[in-house]
Scaffold this motif. Sequence first.
Motif, PDB file in Angstrom:
ATOM      1  N   VAL A 167       0.909  -1.523  -0.039  1.00 40.60           N
ATOM      2  CA  VAL A 167       0.099  -0.266   0.561  1.00 40.60           C
ATOM      3  C   VAL A 167       1.042   1.196   0.102  1.00 40.60           C
ATOM      4  N   PHE A 168       1.857   1.646   0.483  1.00 43.18           N
ATOM      5  CA  PHE A 168       2.609   2.587   1.035  1.00 43.18           C
ATOM      6  C   PHE A 168       3.911   2.367   0.281  1.00 43.18           C
ATOM      7  N   ASN A 169       4.099   1.411  -0.531  1.00 41.57           N
ATOM      8  CA  ASN A 169       5.335   1.861  -2.079  1.00 41.57           C
ATOM      9  C   ASN A 169       6.559   1.298  -1.105  1.00 41.57           C
ATOM     10  N   VAL A 170       7.141   0.477  -0.368  1.00 39.58           N
ATOM     11  CA  VAL A 170       8.071   0.684   0.756  1.00 39.58           C
ATOM     12  C   VAL A 170       8.788  -0.531   1.070  1.00 39.58           C
ATOM     13  N   PRO A 171       9.776  -0.957   1.240  1.00 41.92           N
ATOM     14  CA  PRO A 171       9.934  -1.957   1.317  1.00 41.92           C
ATOM     15  C   PRO A 171      10.424  -2.785   3.296  1.00 41.92           C
ATOM     16  N   ILE A 172       9.435  -4.106   2.518  1.00 42.68           N
ATOM     17  CA  ILE A 172       9.261  -4.201   3.906  1.00 42.68           C
ATOM     18  C   ILE A 172      10.084  -4.420   5.230  1.00 42.68           C
ATOM     19  N   SER A 173      11.298  -4.473   4.977  1.00 42.13           N
ATOM     20  CA  SER A 173      12.752  -4.289   5.546  1.00 42.13           C
ATOM     21  C   SER A 173      12.465  -3.451   6.171  1.00 42.13           C
ATOM     22  N   GLU A 174      12.002  -2.420   5.612  1.00 41.41           N
ATOM     23  CA  GLU A 174      11.490  -0.805   6.468  1.00 41.41           C
ATOM     24  C   GLU A 174      10.583  -1.276   7.637  1.00 41.41           C
ATOM     25  N   ILE A 175       9.343  -1.648   7.368  1.00 41.97           N
ATOM     26  CA  ILE A 175       8.721  -1.735   8.758  1.00 41.97           C
ATOM     27  C   ILE A 175       8.853  -2.714  10.217  1.00 41.97           C
ATOM     28  N   ASN A 176       8.688  -1.851  10.273  1.00 44.54           N
ATOM     29  CA  ASN A 176       8.027  -1.730  12.262  1.00 44.54           C
ATOM     30  C   ASN A 176       7.232  -1.939  12.965  1.00 44.54           C
ATOM     31  N   ASP A 177       6.913  -2.111  13.890  1.00 46.54           N
ATOM     32  CA  ASP A 177       5.748  -2.042  14.710  1.00 46.54           C
ATOM     33  C   ASP A 177       5.839  -0.384  15.286  1.00 46.54           C
ATOM     34  N   GLN A 178       7.418   0.048  15.315  1.00 47.84           N
ATOM     35  CA  GLN A 178       6.739   1.443  15.140  1.00 47.84           C
ATOM     36  C   GLN A 178       6.657   2.498  13.841  1.00 47.84           C
ATOM     37  N   SER A 179       6.196   2.117  13.017  1.00 45.67           N
ATOM     38  CA  SER A 179       6.405   2.805  11.509  1.00 45.67           C
ATOM     39  C   SER A 179       4.976   3.171  11.708  1.00 45.67           C
ATOM     40  N   GLY A 180       4.640   4.778  10.887  1.00 43.10           N
ATOM     41  CA  GLY A 180       3.953   4.906  10.737  1.00 43.10           C
ATOM     42  C   GLY A 180       4.117   6.398   9.894  1.00 43.10           C
ATOM     43  N   PRO A 181       2.448   6.797  10.036  1.00 40.62           N
ATOM     44  CA  PRO A 181       2.796   8.383   9.578  1.00 40.62           C
ATOM     45  C   PRO A 181       4.437   9.497   9.486  1.00 40.62           C
ATOM     46  N   GLU A 182       4.899   8.566  11.000  1.00 38.20           N
ATOM     47  CA  GLU A 182       5.939   9.874  10.584  1.00 38.20           C
ATOM     48  C   GLU A 182       6.812   9.041  10.356  1.00 38.20           C
ATOM     49  N   THR A 183       6.836   7.984   9.554  1.00 38.94           N
ATOM     50  CA  THR A 183       8.560   6.987   9.984  1.00 38.94           C
ATOM     51  C   THR A 183       8.252   6.548   8.048  1.00 38.94           C
ATOM     52  N   ILE A 184       6.955   6.430   7.460  1.00 33.34           N
ATOM     53  CA  ILE A 184       6.741   6.429   5.777  1.00 33.34           C
ATOM     54  C   ILE A 184       6.228   7.465   6.086  1.00 33.34           C
ATOM     55  N   GLU A 185       6.669   8.000   4.399  1.00 32.30           N
ATOM     56  CA  GLU A 185       6.414   9.331   3.677  1.00 32.30           C
ATOM     57  C   GLU A 185       5.522   9.423   3.384  1.00 32.30           C
ATOM     58  N   THR A 186       5.325   8.549   2.296  1.00 30.49           N
ATOM     59  CA  THR A 186       3.630   7.596   1.582  1.00 30.49           C
ATOM     60  C   THR A 186       2.079   7.526   2.421  1.00 30.49           C
ATOM     61  N   TRP A 187       2.147   7.170   4.121  1.00 28.88           N
ATOM     62  CA  TRP A 187       1.324   7.317   4.775  1.00 28.88           C
ATOM     63  C   TRP A 187       0.828   8.827   4.912  1.00 28.88           C
ATOM     64  N   ASP A 188      -0.633   8.880   4.166  1.00 27.81           N
ATOM     65  CA  ASP A 188      -0.849   9.676   4.308  1.00 27.81           C
ATOM     66  C   ASP A 188      -2.558   9.510   4.601  1.00 27.81           C
ATOM     67  N   SER A 189      -3.548   9.819   4.049  1.00 26.43           N
ATOM     68  CA  SER A 189      -5.014  10.150   4.557  1.00 26.43           C
ATOM     69  C   SER A 189      -5.450   9.505   3.436  1.00 26.43           C
ATOM     70  N   PHE A 190      -5.069   9.437   2.115  1.00 27.54           N
ATOM     71  CA  PHE A 190      -5.577   8.487   1.836  1.00 27.54           C
ATOM     72  C   PHE A 190      -5.004   7.176   1.319  1.00 27.54           C
ATOM     73  N   ASN A 191      -4.039   7.379   1.202  1.00 25.80           N
ATOM     74  CA  ASN A 191      -3.402   5.885   1.787  1.00 25.80           C
ATOM     75  C   ASN A 191      -4.031   4.819   3.002  1.00 25.80           C
ATOM     76  N   SER A 192      -3.965   5.898   4.226  1.00 27.58           N
ATOM     77  CA  SER A 192      -4.522   4.881   5.102  1.00 27.58           C
ATOM     78  C   SER A 192      -5.750   4.291   5.063  1.00 27.58           C
ATOM     79  N   LEU A 193      -6.560   5.240   4.316  1.00 28.02           N
ATOM     80  CA  LEU A 193      -7.805   4.566   3.595  1.00 28.02           C
ATOM     81  C   LEU A 193      -8.246   3.368   2.805  1.00 28.02           C
ATOM     82  N   VAL A 194      -7.342   3.602   2.098  1.00 26.67           N
ATOM     83  CA  VAL A 194      -6.411   2.280   1.666  1.00 26.67           C
ATOM     84  C   VAL A 194      -5.631   1.369   1.712  1.00 26.67           C
TER      85      VAL A 194
END
Length: 78
Positions: free
Chosen positions: A12-39
């Motif tokens: 959904v956010f077009n980021v490598p899975i290796s960059e995702i952890n339990d603390q990942s969110g809008p502050e750490t993933i640039e493409t995590w915006d309101s639209f992509n949140s709904l997606v």
Amino acid sequence: MSTKLYEIISRVFNVPISEINDQSGPETIETWDSFNSLVLVDELESEFNIKFSVAEIVDVKDVSDIKRHLSNNGIVFS
């Protein structure tokens, strides 16, 4: 189950899975915006055959919140 969740987030956010952890969110993933949140909500509801409440959706600040709400809907993480 965490792997499946991370795969969906990665897609959904077009980021490598290796960059995702339990603390990942809008502050750490640039493409995590309101639209992509709904997606993401739509993808998670489809994949896990659940329906999030509005309160659950607006409560999400990071991946650990998503896991908590999935668990509250009967999805078990190992």
